[in-house]
Design a protein around this motif. Structure first.
Motif, short mmCIF file in Angstrom:
data_model
loop_
_atom_site.label_atom_id
_atom_site.label_comp_id
_atom_site.label_asym_id
_atom_site.label_seq_id
_atom_site.Cartn_x
_atom_site.Cartn_y
_atom_site.Cartn_z
N ASP A 116 1.02 -1.30 0.17
CA ASP A 116 0.52 0.02 -0.44
C ASP A 116 0.63 1.36 -0.11
N TYR A 117 2.49 1.37 0.66
CA TYR A 117 3.08 2.12 0.89
C TYR A 117 4.33 1.76 0.36
N VAL A 118 5.05 2.85 -0.41
CA VAL A 118 6.58 2.63 -1.14
C VAL A 118 7.21 3.56 0.36
N TYR A 119 8.59 2.96 0.36
CA TYR A 119 9.42 3.39 1.18
C TYR A 119 10.90 4.04 0.02
N PHE A 120 10.95 4.80 0.84
CA PHE A 120 12.57 5.81 0.20
C PHE A 120 12.91 6.64 1.49
N SER A 121 14.59 6.27 0.94
CA SER A 121 15.63 6.62 1.74
C SER A 121 16.32 7.94 1.42
N GLN A 122 16.71 8.41 2.52
CA GLN A 122 16.64 9.89 1.95
C GLN A 122 18.08 10.40 2.54
N GLU A 123 19.11 10.63 2.12
CA GLU A 123 20.13 11.35 3.09
C GLU A 123 20.72 12.70 2.85
N ASN A 124 20.32 13.76 3.51
CA ASN A 124 20.59 15.69 4.02
C ASN A 124 21.63 15.64 4.15
N THR A 125 22.77 16.25 3.37
CA THR A 125 24.63 16.95 3.80
C THR A 125 24.64 18.12 3.29
N LEU A 126 24.44 18.62 4.50
CA LEU A 126 24.50 20.85 4.58
C LEU A 126 25.72 20.74 5.30
N ASN A 127 26.44 21.23 4.05
CA ASN A 127 28.14 21.53 3.98
C ASN A 127 28.26 23.20 4.47
N LYS A 128 27.76 23.39 5.41
CA LYS A 128 28.14 25.16 6.20
C LYS A 128 29.30 25.99 6.11
N ARG A 129 29.78 25.17 5.56
CA ARG A 129 31.59 26.00 5.41
C ARG A 129 31.38 25.99 3.61
N GLU A 130 31.18 24.80 2.94
CA GLU A 130 31.08 25.07 1.34
C GLU A 130 30.03 25.72 1.11
N ARG A 131 29.16 25.80 1.61
CA ARG A 131 28.22 26.22 1.32
C ARG A 131 26.52 25.64 -0.06
N THR A 132 26.58 24.62 0.52
CA THR A 132 26.48 23.31 -0.65
C THR A 132 25.35 22.43 0.59
N LEU A 133 24.31 22.12 -0.11
CA LEU A 133 23.85 21.16 0.30
C LEU A 133 23.03 20.06 -0.55
N HIS A 134 23.88 18.67 -0.14
CA HIS A 134 22.86 17.88 -1.38
C HIS A 134 22.38 16.73 -0.79
N ILE A 135 21.17 16.13 -1.59
CA ILE A 135 19.94 15.58 -1.01
C ILE A 135 20.26 14.54 -2.09
#
Length: 693
Positions: free
Chosen positions: A65-84
């Motif tokens: 009935d439902y689908v599951y996803f894995s998500q990883e967020n990486t916020l690099n405040k020094r380099e000012r980047t966000l990867h999802i």
């Protein structure tokens, strides 16, 4: 809209754990949250629960009935980047969905945020609904891109309403350590529910070479084969993880390596399927199967498979004379569970023989060769419960014995083979398919044939060799050995209670008919029926126009097309129709006796309506009777012996699916391509029909 990365991140985090703006986003929970000691890097791993907008039928077939996803967020405040980065957990063995989003500060204007998004969809197999799944995925992905901007704007406005219009840039504190080591702040406490027990170790990291994390070179060469430093590292780390997290017997390196190879040394994926397999082995006591399992005598007599020497590379050789096997008889006599256990014992024996041959030949032998002889294969082998049992066996073996099949040689493939391949190929891993070599007729005796893989001295006698083979010749299992439905149900076997079969009553003068509409020519109509009572004659007709709504025959008293406990009777061919004008016969009539099981197929030549008909079989002497037709029918209905009963199942394999499953099979032999063309050509004659009992 221009916004800084800090503003964007605060708005983005407000989407969790749920988001009312995304109806399909049901829930999420944090699996792990980490932060570097200086606070510059913040990582969050989540598991998201989605209610995918899919047809109800597809959900029922898939069993979710439902689908599951894995998500990883990486916020690099020094380099000012966000990867999802996100990927699916549900159906990961059938469909691989990978999405990557990157946000970074604009190099010329720090108040702007740059955005890049990419996604990939790889559908290996999905219960025959590959094209449907692809269309739904593309539709939802396009919709989510448009929706994403609206959601960010909503939460940015929410931040402004709360008085948060500016988020200062991150700056390191004076007393913060210069090291960027990561410490865990939160780990989910329900690993069993999530099928994760420890944080995932990145598969791309290679540890510094030390004696503690290196394997002996001689040991690798003798027992494992060539390994790159990265592959060696993955093996060591997965083994260490098993030692720390699993109590009891740890599998050998050769076994761990099979799962790593099956997932291209992706640590996370290999660990998941290995843990599931270890749990399965423990639950079913598979480690003790060779000591505890005793094959029933009917298997010893009629199961046409056995081990036979080894191939030229030293791999154990298993021979299966599938064309000589009475699959229906074995299922009826043993049940699905006993057949599955027998196949598992064969795989366990194969692992043991690989270990023995490794010692004998002095080099790693981790898989075996299987030779399948299809001489004698016909539609009898496509009996639906038998195919169902085969698909379950394939699924269990694929999940628990990866990379154990080195090569599969299929010999003397008949014209019926493409139909069988169409049914089973979606359940076979793509890497496994690449190991298939198919030979039609006697092609295996020529260049590039059997002698390239097996020494002449061990080729079995029934394949033209001189070596006597002890594999049983098979034959029909006596019906006296068949077990009743109640006996099979007591062993949790439900083959005889499947709802895919319908029952029908056939009376003299009142045949039972089923209509199938064909849109694309060259589709394949398949049927499988048992004559439970009486004798019937089976016909297949074609009409360009649709038959009328099933009429109610006053003599029979029922016309419903749905299955009823007592069977039904549906008549579609109007009495005013003339054969040769309104409809035509596309199959020769087949007389079927009581107790017979019939399987067959027909490659359609034209679109239109195909009518399957089961007709009461009239004895030769009855034609001379002086009774009028109506009186004859009335009299026949009053005598129980003039009533027949059939249990049937029909299925249509679309021309695209039928051809697609064949073209996906990789083979280096021209004989198979000729076979594929012969069985899927739109100009194929009526003789292509295959019927067996």
């Amino acid at each position: 809209m221009h916004l800084t990365l800090s503003q964007f991140n605060q708005a983005y985090e407000r989407r969790f754990p749920t988001c009312h703006l995304i109806p399909m986003f049901v829930d999420s929970e944090v699996l792990e949250e980490t932060e570097s000691e200086d606070g510059s890097i913040h990582q969050v791993q989540r598991r998201c629960k989605l209610d995918v907008d899919a047809p109800r039928l597809l959900k029922r077939i898939a069993g979710v009935d439902y689908v599951y996803f894995s998500q990883e967020n990486t916020l690099n405040k020094r380099e000012r980047t966000l990867h999802i980065e996100s990927h699916n957990e549900t159906f990961s063995n059938r469909v691989i969905i990978h999405e990557l989003c990157s946000y970074s500060a604009h190099p010329e204007n720090e108040d702007w945020t740059c955005f890049e998004q990419s996604a990939s969809l790889d559908i290996k197999s999905f219960f025959g609904f590959e094209s449907t799944v692809e269309k739904m995925a593309m539709k939802q992905y396009a919709s989510s891109i448009k929706k994403g901007k609206e959601i960010i704007e909503f939460y940015l406005n929410q931040l402004e309403e709360e008085g948060i219009s500016h988020v200062p840039r991150w700056t390191p504190s004076l007393d913060a350590p210069s090291s960027s080591s990561v410490t865990t702040k939160h780990v989910c406490a329900t690993p069993k529910l999530l099928h994760l027990e420890l944080p995932v170790t990145p598969a791309v990291s290679i540890p510094v070479s030390t004696d503690a994390n290196k394997l002996d070179a001689d040991y690798i060469k003798r027992y494992l084969g060539d390994l790159t430093p990265l592959q060696e590292s993955c093996l060591i780390r997965l083994r260490q993880w098993l030692q720390e997290s699993h109590k009891g017997k740890i599998p050998k390196d050769e076994h761990i390596l099979r799962f790593l190879r099956a997932r291209d040394f992706n640590m996370e994926k290999a660990r998941e399927i290995l843990c599931q397999s270890l749990t399965w082995r423990k639950q079913h006591q598979v480690d003790y199967l060779l000591e505890t399992w005793t094959s029933p005598q009917v298997l010893n007599d009629y199961y046409t498979g056995g081990w036979h020497h080894h191939d030229k590379e030293g791999r154990p050789l298993y021979i299966l004379r599938l064309g000589q096997m009475d699959t229906k008889g074995l299922v009826r006599a043993l049940g699905e569970e006993s057949l599955l256990r027998h196949v598992l014992s064969i795989n366990e024996e194969g692992l043991r023989r690989c270990e023995e041959n490794t010692k004998v030949f002095g080099r790693p032998i981790s898989c075996w060769t299987c030779l399948v002889d299809l001489e004698g294969l016909n539609m009898r082998h496509l009996w639906r419960p038998g195919v169902k049992a085969l698909l379950r066996i394939i699924e269990v073996v694929e999940a628990n014995y990866p990379e154990t099949l080195g090569r599969l040689l299929i010999l003397r493939a008949p014209r019926v083979f493409p139909v069988l391949w169409t049914l089973v190929s979606p359940f076979i891993d793509e890497n496994t398919r690449k190991k298939f070599l198919i030979y039609a007729g006697n092609d295996y005796q020529g260049p590039g044939g059997l002698l390239d893989y097996i020494d002449k001295e061990v080729i079995p006698d029934f394949l033209g060799g001189e070596c006597m083979c002890e594999v049983p010749e098979g034959g029909l299992v006596p019906k006296s050995l068949y077990r009743t439905a109640e006996e099979l149900e007591n062993e949790d076997i439900s083959l005889w209670t499947e709802t895919i079969y319908q029952s029908a009553s056939v009376f003299k003068g009142a045949p039972h008919e089923v209509v199938i509409e064909i849109i694309d020519a060259s589709s394949v109509i398949t049927w499988d029926f048992d004559v439970c009572k009486g004798d019937v004659v089976f016909h297949l007709y074609h009409s360009k126009r649709a038959p009328q709504t099933p009429r109610k025959d006053p003599l029979v008293g029922q016309h419903s097309s749905s299955t009823t406990p007592g069977g039904n009777n549906v008549q579609l061919i109007d009495k005013s129709w003339t054969i040769g004008l309104d409809y035509s016969m596309v199959e020769s009539p087949l007389t079927c006796k009581e107790g017979e099981s019939v399987q067959g197929s027909h490659v359609t030549r034209w679109p239109g309506f195909y009518i399957l008909q089961w007709k009461f079989h009239t004895m030769p002497g009855s034609a001379s009777t002086n009774l009028p037709r109506v009186d004859d029918v009335l009299a026949s209905l009053q005598v129980s012996s003039h009533k027949c009963k059939v249990m049937y199942y029909t299925e249509v394999i679309g021309s695209e699916d039928f051809r697609g499953s064949m073209t996906s099979l990789e083979s280096s032999h021209s004989g198979f391509s000729q076979l594929s063309h012969a069985t899927s050509s739109s100009n194929h004659s009526q003789s292509s029909s295959m019927i067996s009992r």
